[in-house]
Write a protein that holds these residues in place. Sequence first.
Motif, PDB file in Angstrom:
ATOM      1  N   UNK A  46       9.486  -5.317   8.939  1.00  0.00           N
ATOM      2  CA  UNK A  46       8.126  -4.921   8.583  1.00  0.00           C
ATOM      3  C   UNK A  46       7.853  -3.483   9.012  1.00  0.00           C
ATOM      4  N   UNK A  47       8.299  -3.112  10.219  1.00  0.00           N
ATOM      5  CA  UNK A  47       8.100  -1.750  10.705  1.00  0.00           C
ATOM      6  C   UNK A  47       8.887  -0.739   9.860  1.00  0.00           C
ATOM      7  N   UNK A  48      10.144  -1.093   9.500  1.00  0.00           N
ATOM      8  CA  UNK A  48      10.950  -0.209   8.661  1.00  0.00           C
ATOM      9  C   UNK A  48      10.321  -0.033   7.279  1.00  0.00           C
ATOM     10  N   UNK A  49       9.814  -1.136   6.725  1.00  0.00           N
ATOM     11  CA  UNK A  49       9.179  -1.062   5.418  1.00  0.00           C
ATOM     12  C   UNK A  49       7.930  -0.202   5.432  1.00  0.00           C
ATOM     13  N   UNK A  50       7.141  -0.330   6.497  1.00  0.00           N
ATOM     14  CA  UNK A  50       5.929   0.480   6.609  1.00  0.00           C
ATOM     15  C   UNK A  50       6.270   1.966   6.720  1.00  0.00           C
ATOM     16  N   UNK A  51       7.339   2.280   7.446  1.00  0.00           N
ATOM     17  CA  UNK A  51       7.755   3.673   7.575  1.00  0.00           C
ATOM     18  C   UNK A  51       8.316   4.203   6.262  1.00  0.00           C
ATOM     19  N   UNK A  52       9.031   3.356   5.537  1.00  0.00           N
ATOM     20  CA  UNK A  52       9.635   3.774   4.267  1.00  0.00           C
ATOM     21  C   UNK A  52       8.584   4.005   3.189  1.00  0.00           C
ATOM     22  N   UNK A  53       7.448   3.327   3.289  1.00  0.00           N
ATOM     23  CA  UNK A  53       6.412   3.431   2.267  1.00  0.00           C
ATOM     24  C   UNK A  53       5.845   4.843   2.160  1.00  0.00           C
ATOM     25  N   UNK A  54       5.931   5.633   3.210  1.00  0.00           N
ATOM     26  CA  UNK A  54       5.370   6.987   3.183  1.00  0.00           C
ATOM     27  C   UNK A  54       6.145   7.899   2.238  1.00  0.00           C
ATOM     28  N   UNK A 122       7.623  -6.867   3.060  1.00  0.00           N
ATOM     29  CA  UNK A 122       6.252  -7.159   3.498  1.00  0.00           C
ATOM     30  C   UNK A 122       5.589  -5.911   4.070  1.00  0.00           C
ATOM     31  N   UNK A 123       6.322  -5.194   4.913  1.00  0.00           N
ATOM     32  CA  UNK A 123       5.779  -3.954   5.478  1.00  0.00           C
ATOM     33  C   UNK A 123       5.577  -2.880   4.442  1.00  0.00           C
ATOM     34  N   UNK A 124       6.498  -2.818   3.468  1.00  0.00           N
ATOM     35  CA  UNK A 124       6.383  -1.838   2.395  1.00  0.00           C
ATOM     36  C   UNK A 124       5.128  -2.078   1.563  1.00  0.00           C
ATOM     37  N   UNK A 125       4.878  -3.335   1.221  1.00  0.00           N
ATOM     38  CA  UNK A 125       3.697  -3.665   0.419  1.00  0.00           C
ATOM     39  C   UNK A 125       2.407  -3.335   1.164  1.00  0.00           C
ATOM     40  N   UNK A 126       2.329  -3.750   2.425  1.00  0.00           N
ATOM     41  CA  UNK A 126       1.113  -3.522   3.210  1.00  0.00           C
ATOM     42  C   UNK A 126       0.834  -2.041   3.391  1.00  0.00           C
ATOM     43  N   UNK A 128       1.957   0.525   1.634  1.00  0.00           N
ATOM     44  CA  UNK A 128       1.687   1.211   0.365  1.00  0.00           C
ATOM     45  C   UNK A 128       0.243   0.985  -0.086  1.00  0.00           C
ATOM     46  N   UNK A 129      -0.245  -0.241   0.065  1.00  0.00           N
ATOM     47  CA  UNK A 129      -1.625  -0.527  -0.309  1.00  0.00           C
ATOM     48  C   UNK A 129      -2.608   0.300   0.515  1.00  0.00           C
ATOM     49  N   UNK A 130      -2.335   0.407   1.796  1.00  0.00           N
ATOM     50  CA  UNK A 130      -3.243   1.157   2.670  1.00  0.00           C
ATOM     51  C   UNK A 130      -3.168   2.654   2.374  1.00  0.00           C
ATOM     52  N   UNK A 131      -1.954   3.168   2.149  1.00  0.00           N
ATOM     53  CA  UNK A 131      -1.784   4.596   1.867  1.00  0.00           C
ATOM     54  C   UNK A 131      -2.458   4.973   0.546  1.00  0.00           C
ATOM     55  N   UNK A 132      -2.278   4.129  -0.453  1.00  0.00           N
ATOM     56  CA  UNK A 132      -2.786   4.451  -1.783  1.00  0.00           C
ATOM     57  C   UNK A 132      -4.281   4.191  -1.925  1.00  0.00           C
ATOM     58  N   UNK A 133      -4.783   3.133  -1.305  1.00  0.00           N
ATOM     59  CA  UNK A 133      -6.182   2.724  -1.535  1.00  0.00           C
ATOM     60  C   UNK A 133      -7.058   2.755  -0.287  1.00  0.00           C
ATOM     61  N   UNK A 134      -6.512   3.102   0.857  1.00  0.00           N
ATOM     62  CA  UNK A 134      -7.316   3.207   2.063  1.00  0.00           C
ATOM     63  C   UNK A 134      -7.855   1.861   2.529  1.00  0.00           C
TER      64      UNK A 134
END
Length: 221
Positions: A46-54, A122-126, A128-134
């Motif tokens: 989840x942490x890796x996915x969240x970092x990759x989403x940027x 899971x981290x990537x989806x979460x 990305x949603x926050x980055x794109x839509x706040x």
Amino acid sequence: MKGIVFSFKKSHSTAKRLRFHMPDVVSAFRKSGVTVMFVILLLSGLAFGAAYAHGTDDSTLQSLDFLFTTNLDARMSKGALGIFSACFASDFIFVTAIYLFGLAPWGLPFQLFTVLFKGFGTGLTAAYLIIKNGLNGLGFYLLVLLPGTFLFCIALTGFSALAFPFSIRQFKLLVSKNLPDGVLREHFLRYSSRFVSALIMTFCASLLDTVLWTLFAEAFR
């Protein structure tokens, strides 16, 4: 004198209770240790996915939509049956992969990677949603996606903790000269019944996803 004897009996009884319960605690720790390992793997992914989403783009996310919920517009354009089918198909792939890897004596590293990859998505989806839509994306994830995702992750990590020792057992049987057919069949039936239980939880998670998408997704457009 009576007080001394009573104190001795009480302390002896306490020591006896500790002696009986300590093995149970150690056994419980060993059993839960595998589950904790898979939870840590999921959280790491989840942490890796969240970092990759940027650093990812829309085309990459759209290509991953079959495994993860990364193309929201496509999901919203489907009806309830389409949403359920997409959610269930995605989760079914992961839990079935764990089941098949558990049957293989060489499946241990692949089980670890599967859970890690699910956490990554899971981290990537979460993220990305926050980055794109706040805040709107955060609210959508918490209200619509998180409940079903959380339920499925419980099913996935719990079943992975059962598949892990089963795969080890297959490896031991592979290198062993004796093949206890009756015992192997009993373990296989028990393992398969747990797989059915995991599928039922997967079905419930997909059904929950469908209900939440149908009720609240339009509010976040």
